[in-house]
Design a protein around this motif. Structure first.
Motif, PDB file in Angstrom:
ATOM      1  N   TYR A 106       0.796  -1.237   0.027  1.00  0.00           N
ATOM      2  CA  TYR A 106      -0.023  -0.037  -0.087  1.00  0.00           C
ATOM      3  C   TYR A 106       0.795   1.214   0.077  1.00  0.00           C
ATOM      4  O   TYR A 106       0.509   2.208  -0.663  1.00  0.00           O
ATOM      5  CB  TYR A 106      -0.898  -0.085   1.160  1.00  0.00           C
ATOM      6  N   PHE A 107       1.846   1.302   0.974  1.00  0.00           N
ATOM      7  CA  PHE A 107       2.769   2.568   0.865  1.00  0.00           C
ATOM      8  C   PHE A 107       3.637   2.556  -0.312  1.00  0.00           C
ATOM      9  O   PHE A 107       3.768   3.704  -0.920  1.00  0.00           O
ATOM     10  CB  PHE A 107       3.789   2.331   2.069  1.00  0.00           C
ATOM     11  N   PHE A 108       3.921   1.473  -0.959  1.00  0.00           N
ATOM     12  CA  PHE A 108       4.807   1.550  -2.202  1.00  0.00           C
ATOM     13  C   PHE A 108       3.995   2.115  -3.254  1.00  0.00           C
ATOM     14  O   PHE A 108       4.179   2.968  -4.100  1.00  0.00           O
ATOM     15  CB  PHE A 108       5.161   0.035  -2.642  1.00  0.00           C
ATOM     16  N   GLN A 109       2.605   1.800  -3.617  1.00  0.00           N
ATOM     17  CA  GLN A 109       1.740   2.189  -4.749  1.00  0.00           C
ATOM     18  C   GLN A 109       1.454   3.610  -4.303  1.00  0.00           C
ATOM     19  O   GLN A 109       1.209   4.337  -5.381  1.00  0.00           O
ATOM     20  CB  GLN A 109       0.350   1.160  -4.550  1.00  0.00           C
ATOM     21  N   SER A 110       1.345   3.996  -3.109  1.00  0.00           N
ATOM     22  CA  SER A 110       0.943   5.319  -2.862  1.00  0.00           C
ATOM     23  C   SER A 110       2.186   6.369  -3.276  1.00  0.00           C
ATOM     24  O   SER A 110       1.952   7.464  -3.887  1.00  0.00           O
ATOM     25  CB  SER A 110       0.526   5.660  -1.341  1.00  0.00           C
ATOM     26  N   PHE A 111       3.249   5.840  -2.765  1.00  0.00           N
ATOM     27  CA  PHE A 111       4.421   6.731  -3.314  1.00  0.00           C
ATOM     28  C   PHE A 111       4.542   6.848  -4.829  1.00  0.00           C
ATOM     29  O   PHE A 111       5.048   7.687  -5.087  1.00  0.00           O
ATOM     30  CB  PHE A 111       5.588   6.069  -2.544  1.00  0.00           C
ATOM     31  N   LEU A 112       4.490   5.642  -5.432  1.00  0.00           N
ATOM     32  CA  LEU A 112       4.652   5.510  -6.890  1.00  0.00           C
ATOM     33  C   LEU A 112       3.442   6.390  -7.517  1.00  0.00           C
ATOM     34  O   LEU A 112       3.783   7.075  -8.614  1.00  0.00           O
ATOM     35  CB  LEU A 112       4.685   4.173  -7.449  1.00  0.00           C
ATOM     36  N   MET A 113       2.447   6.589  -6.981  1.00  0.00           N
ATOM     37  CA  MET A 113       1.340   7.008  -7.771  1.00  0.00           C
ATOM     38  C   MET A 113       1.376   8.741  -7.483  1.00  0.00           C
ATOM     39  O   MET A 113       0.760   9.389  -8.701  1.00  0.00           O
ATOM     40  CB  MET A 113      -0.078   6.447  -7.167  1.00  0.00           C
ATOM     41  N   ALA A 114       1.897   8.949  -6.495  1.00  0.00           N
ATOM     42  CA  ALA A 114       2.159  10.571  -6.300  1.00  0.00           C
ATOM     43  C   ALA A 114       3.217  10.931  -7.333  1.00  0.00           C
ATOM     44  O   ALA A 114       2.998  12.022  -7.824  1.00  0.00           O
ATOM     45  CB  ALA A 114       2.854  10.797  -4.826  1.00  0.00           C
ATOM     46  N   SER A 115       4.206  10.105  -7.530  1.00  0.00           N
ATOM     47  CA  SER A 115       5.232  10.600  -8.519  1.00  0.00           C
ATOM     48  C   SER A 115       4.467  10.593 -10.148  1.00  0.00           C
ATOM     49  O   SER A 115       4.867  11.486 -10.608  1.00  0.00           O
ATOM     50  CB  SER A 115       6.416   9.537  -8.502  1.00  0.00           C
ATOM     51  N   VAL A 116       3.681   9.542 -10.371  1.00  0.00           N
ATOM     52  CA  VAL A 116       3.190   9.831 -11.691  1.00  0.00           C
ATOM     53  C   VAL A 116       2.089  10.975 -11.857  1.00  0.00           C
ATOM     54  O   VAL A 116       2.295  11.395 -12.784  1.00  0.00           O
ATOM     55  CB  VAL A 116       2.156   8.374 -11.697  1.00  0.00           C
ATOM     56  N   ALA A 117       1.235  11.226 -10.666  1.00  0.00           N
ATOM     57  CA  ALA A 117       0.363  12.327 -10.761  1.00  0.00           C
ATOM     58  C   ALA A 117       1.177  13.686 -10.979  1.00  0.00           C
ATOM     59  O   ALA A 117       0.894  14.505 -11.561  1.00  0.00           O
ATOM     60  CB  ALA A 117      -0.402  12.501  -9.509  1.00  0.00           C
ATOM     61  N   GLU A 118       2.115  13.833 -10.255  1.00  0.00           N
ATOM     62  CA  GLU A 118       3.080  15.182 -10.359  1.00  0.00           C
ATOM     63  C   GLU A 118       3.773  15.159 -11.471  1.00  0.00           C
ATOM     64  O   GLU A 118       3.820  16.281 -12.234  1.00  0.00           O
ATOM     65  CB  GLU A 118       4.085  15.270  -9.359  1.00  0.00           C
ATOM     66  N   LYS A 119       4.008  14.161 -12.328  1.00  0.00           N
ATOM     67  CA  LYS A 119       4.621  14.140 -13.443  1.00  0.00           C
ATOM     68  C   LYS A 119       3.591  14.613 -14.667  1.00  0.00           C
ATOM     69  O   LYS A 119       3.973  15.102 -15.497  1.00  0.00           O
ATOM     70  CB  LYS A 119       5.485  12.789 -14.063  1.00  0.00           C
TER      71      LYS A 119
ATOM     72  N   GLU B  47      -4.622  16.007  -7.040  1.00  0.00           N
ATOM     73  CA  GLU B  47      -4.994  15.499  -5.615  1.00  0.00           C
ATOM     74  C   GLU B  47      -5.963  14.203  -5.908  1.00  0.00           C
ATOM     75  O   GLU B  47      -5.649  13.254  -5.022  1.00  0.00           O
ATOM     76  CB  GLU B  47      -5.946  16.521  -4.884  1.00  0.00           C
ATOM     77  N   THR B  48      -6.759  14.141  -6.876  1.00  0.00           N
ATOM     78  CA  THR B  48      -7.644  12.897  -7.126  1.00  0.00           C
ATOM     79  C   THR B  48      -6.735  11.812  -7.365  1.00  0.00           C
ATOM     80  O   THR B  48      -7.066  10.673  -7.397  1.00  0.00           O
ATOM     81  CB  THR B  48      -8.751  13.366  -8.108  1.00  0.00           C
ATOM     82  N   LEU B  49      -5.753  12.025  -8.461  1.00  0.00           N
ATOM     83  CA  LEU B  49      -4.769  10.995  -8.990  1.00  0.00           C
ATOM     84  C   LEU B  49      -4.302  10.200  -7.840  1.00  0.00           C
ATOM     85  O   LEU B  49      -3.985   9.068  -7.825  1.00  0.00           O
ATOM     86  CB  LEU B  49      -4.053  11.416 -10.147  1.00  0.00           C
ATOM     87  N   GLN B  50      -3.812  11.033  -6.834  1.00  0.00           N
ATOM     88  CA  GLN B  50      -2.654  10.544  -5.994  1.00  0.00           C
ATOM     89  C   GLN B  50      -3.644   9.766  -4.805  1.00  0.00           C
ATOM     90  O   GLN B  50      -2.951   8.730  -4.287  1.00  0.00           O
ATOM     91  CB  GLN B  50      -1.987  11.647  -5.019  1.00  0.00           C
ATOM     92  N   THR B  51      -4.565  10.171  -4.440  1.00  0.00           N
ATOM     93  CA  THR B  51      -5.471   9.642  -3.445  1.00  0.00           C
ATOM     94  C   THR B  51      -6.797   8.886  -4.033  1.00  0.00           C
ATOM     95  O   THR B  51      -6.948   7.842  -3.565  1.00  0.00           O
ATOM     96  CB  THR B  51      -5.735  10.630  -2.336  1.00  0.00           C
ATOM     97  N   GLY B  52      -7.674   9.933  -4.665  1.00  0.00           N
ATOM     98  CA  GLY B  52      -8.747   9.333  -4.877  1.00  0.00           C
ATOM     99  C   GLY B  52      -9.073   8.112  -5.923  1.00  0.00           C
ATOM    100  O   GLY B  52      -9.614   7.311  -5.698  1.00  0.00           O
ATOM    101  N   LEU B  53      -8.034   8.000  -6.834  1.00  0.00           N
ATOM    102  CA  LEU B  53      -8.396   7.136  -7.858  1.00  0.00           C
ATOM    103  C   LEU B  53      -7.728   5.683  -7.252  1.00  0.00           C
ATOM    104  O   LEU B  53      -8.513   4.731  -7.585  1.00  0.00           O
ATOM    105  CB  LEU B  53      -7.396   7.490  -9.151  1.00  0.00           C
ATOM    106  N   LEU B  54      -6.736   5.597  -6.547  1.00  0.00           N
ATOM    107  CA  LEU B  54      -6.307   4.354  -5.654  1.00  0.00           C
ATOM    108  C   LEU B  54      -7.278   3.883  -4.933  1.00  0.00           C
ATOM    109  O   LEU B  54      -7.666   2.776  -4.878  1.00  0.00           O
ATOM    110  CB  LEU B  54      -4.913   4.574  -5.087  1.00  0.00           C
ATOM    111  N   ARG B  55      -7.887   4.844  -4.154  1.00  0.00           N
ATOM    112  CA  ARG B  55      -8.823   4.704  -3.184  1.00  0.00           C
ATOM    113  C   ARG B  55     -10.154   3.774  -3.970  1.00  0.00           C
ATOM    114  O   ARG B  55     -10.943   2.968  -3.587  1.00  0.00           O
ATOM    115  CB  ARG B  55      -9.097   5.471  -2.174  1.00  0.00           C
TER     116      ARG B  55
END
Length: 415
Positions: free
Chosen positions: A102-115, A157-165
Motif C-alpha cells: 500500500y505504501f509503495f503504490q501510494s508513493f509511486l502514484m504520487a510521482s505519476v500524478a506530479e509528472k 489530488e484525485t490521482l494521488q489519493t482518490g483514484l487508488l482508493r
C-alpha cells in the motif's frame, strides 16, 4: 473563448466524462512502466485484503478449539505451532505485506500524478504563447490562472489519493461479496437491501453535488479575476473615485464564493454520515440473525467474525466510493476545462514563403470591414477609409466606439 462560454463550461462540466477520462489517461502514455507497477501492487494489496478475513475464520476456530482443549484437560494454555502458531504467523505476514504494498503504490502514484501535472503545465505554457489577442481580451487573468493552479491541483489530488482508493474499493467490494455469499447467502441478501438504499442516496446526492461544485469553481475563478483586475487598476480606481463601487463588487463576489462553498461542503459532508448510519443499522440487524444461526450450529464463531469483517470491508469502501465519485467528477470537470483551454484557437501562422513587397507606398485601405468580438454582437459594420502615404488621420469616438479595435485590426491582432 468568451467569459460566457467559460462559465457555461464550468457549470455543465464534465459534459463528456468518458472522453475526458480517456484523454487524461492518454497523457500517461510515457509512464506505462510505473502505471503497470502500480496496477500490479493494487491487485496484490486488494487480494491480500480480501483473503485475510477468510483465513482469520480458521485462525479463530483453531484458537477457540485450543482454549477449549486446555480448559477440558485442565492444562495451561499454550499456542501450539500446528495449526495455530503457523496460522498466526501466516496472517501476520499477510498484513505486513499488504501494508508494504500500500505504501509503495501510494508513493509511486504520487510521482505519476506530479509528472502528469508537470506535462500539462508545460503544454499550457506552450499554448499561452500561441493564443490570439482575442482570447486575452475575452478572458480575465484570474480565469487563466485558475486553469494552471486550482484545476490542475484538483487533478493531482484525485490521482494521488482518490483514484487508488476508488479502484481498491471496487475490488474489495466484489471480493467481499463473493466470500459473504460463501458464508451465508441469507445475511448477504439482507445486506444488499441496505446497500441498494445507500446507492440510491449516493446517486441522488452526486448529481446535485456536481452542479454545485461547478458553480463553486466558477465563483472562485470570477473572484480571482476580479481581485487581480482591481489590484492592477488600483490607481485608475482612485483617480475616478470608484473605491466604494469596487469594494461593493468585491464583497459581493466574496459572499457568492462563501455561499457556494457552504452549499457544496454541506452536501459533500452529509453523504458520509447518511451512508454510515445505514451501514450501522444493517450491522445490528445482521448481528442478531448471525448470533441466532451460530446458536443453532449453522455458523461457527470464526465464520461470523469473518463475515462481519467483510461487512466492514464493504461498508467502508462503499462510503469511500460515494465520496470518491464526487471527487472524480470534480477532477474530470477540471480536466475538461484544461483540455478546452489547450484546444482553443491559435494565432494564424504566417506563410512560410511570403511574397516580398518591393515598392511599398505606405497606403492603407479598409473596404467594407465588419467586425465583432462575438458572432452575436457586431461592433463595427461596413467601415471604409483610405490612409495615404504620409497622411495623418485622427480616429475620434466615445469609449467603446471601436478605436482600439480598429488599430488591432490594422496590426492584424484579429483575423
Amino acid at each position: 473563448m468568451s467569459r460566457e462560454k467559460t462559465a457555461d463550461i464550468e457549470r455543465d462540466a464534465p459534459r463528456h466524462a468518458m472522453k475526458t477520462a480517456i484523454r487524461l489517461f492518454g497523457q500517461l502514455s510515457n509512464q506505462r512502466a510505473r502505471l503497470i507497477t502500480v496496477v500490479f501492487s493494487v491487485i496484490i494489496t486488494t487480494a491480500l485484503n480480501i483473503i485475510t478475513p477468510y483465513y482469520s475464520a480458521d485462525v479463530m476456530d483453531s484458537l477457540i478449539a485450543a482454549v477449549k482443549t486446555a480448559i477440558t484437560q485442565g492444562t495451561r494454555f499454550v499456542i501450539p505451532w500446528e495449526p495455530l502458531g503457523r496460522q498466526l504467523t501466516a496472517i501476520t505476514v499477510m498484513y505486513a505485506a499488504m501494508t508494504a504494498f500500500y505504501f509503495f503504490q501510494s508513493f509511486l502514484m504520487a510521482s505519476v500524478a506530479e509528472k502528469l501535472i508537470l506535462t500539462l503545465r508545460e503544454q499550457i505554457s506552450d499554448k499561452i504563447h500561441k493564443l490570439p489577442l482575442k482570447f486575452f481580451d475575452a478572458s480575465k487573468p484570474g480565469e487563466i490562472l485558475s486553469r494552471v493552479t486550482s484545476d490542475l491541483d484538483k487533478i493531482s489530488e484525485t490521482l494521488q489519493t482518490g483514484l487508488l482508493r476508488f479502484i481498491t474499493s471496487i475490488g474489495t467490494i466484489i471480493g467481499s461479496f463473493a466470500f459473504m455469499f460463501y458464508f451465508s447467502p441469507l445475511l448477504t441478501v439482507i445486506f444488499i437491501g441496505f446497500t441498494a438504499v445507500s446507492f440510491f442516496i449516493t446517486k441522488l446526492v452526486a448529481g446535485k453535488n456536481l452542479e454545485l461544485s461547478a458553480v463553486r469553481q466558477e465563483k472562485v475563478a470570477y473572484l480571482t479575476g476580479l481581485t487581480e483586475e482591481y489590484y492592477a487598476g488600483r490607481n485608475v480606481i482612485k483617480a475616478y473615485n470608484n473605491e466604494e463601487n469596487s469594494i461593493t463588487a468585491l464583497n459581493k463576489a466574496i459572499e457568492d464564493v462563501a455561499a457556494a462553498n457552504e452549499k457544496t461542503d454541506f452536501l459533500t459532508n452529509s453523504v458520509n454520515p447518511s451512508i454510515r448510519f445505514l451501514s450501522r443499522l444493517s450491522q445490528a440487524v445482521i448481528l442478531l440473525i448471525g448470533c441466532s444461526r451460530m446458536a443453532k450450529g449453522l455458523m461457527t464463531f470464526g465464520a461470523v467474525q469473518a463475515y462481519f469483517q467483510y461487512m466492514g470491508m464493504c461498508s467502508e469502501p462503499l462510503t469511500e466510493a460515494a465520496y470518491m465519485i464526487n471527487s472524480l467528477q470534480s477532477a474530470f470537470a477540471s480536466a475538461e476545462r484544461t483540455f478546452e483551454f489547450l484546444d482553443g484557437d491559435e494565432e494564424v501562422k504566417d506563410t512560410a514563403r511570403p511574397v516580398p513587397l518591393e515598392r511599398a507606398k505606405g497606403t492603407v485601405a479598409f473596404e467594407n470591414v465588419s467586425f465583432g468580438y462575438t458572432p452575436e454582437k457586431t461592433l463595427m459594420r461596413n467601415i471604409s477609409f483610405t490612409a495615404k502615404q504620409g497622411q495623418k488621420i485622427a480616429i475620434v469616438g466615445a469609449t467603446g466606439a471601436g478605436k482600439t479595435t480598429l488599430i488591432n485590426l490594422l496590426m492584424r491582432f484579429y483575423e
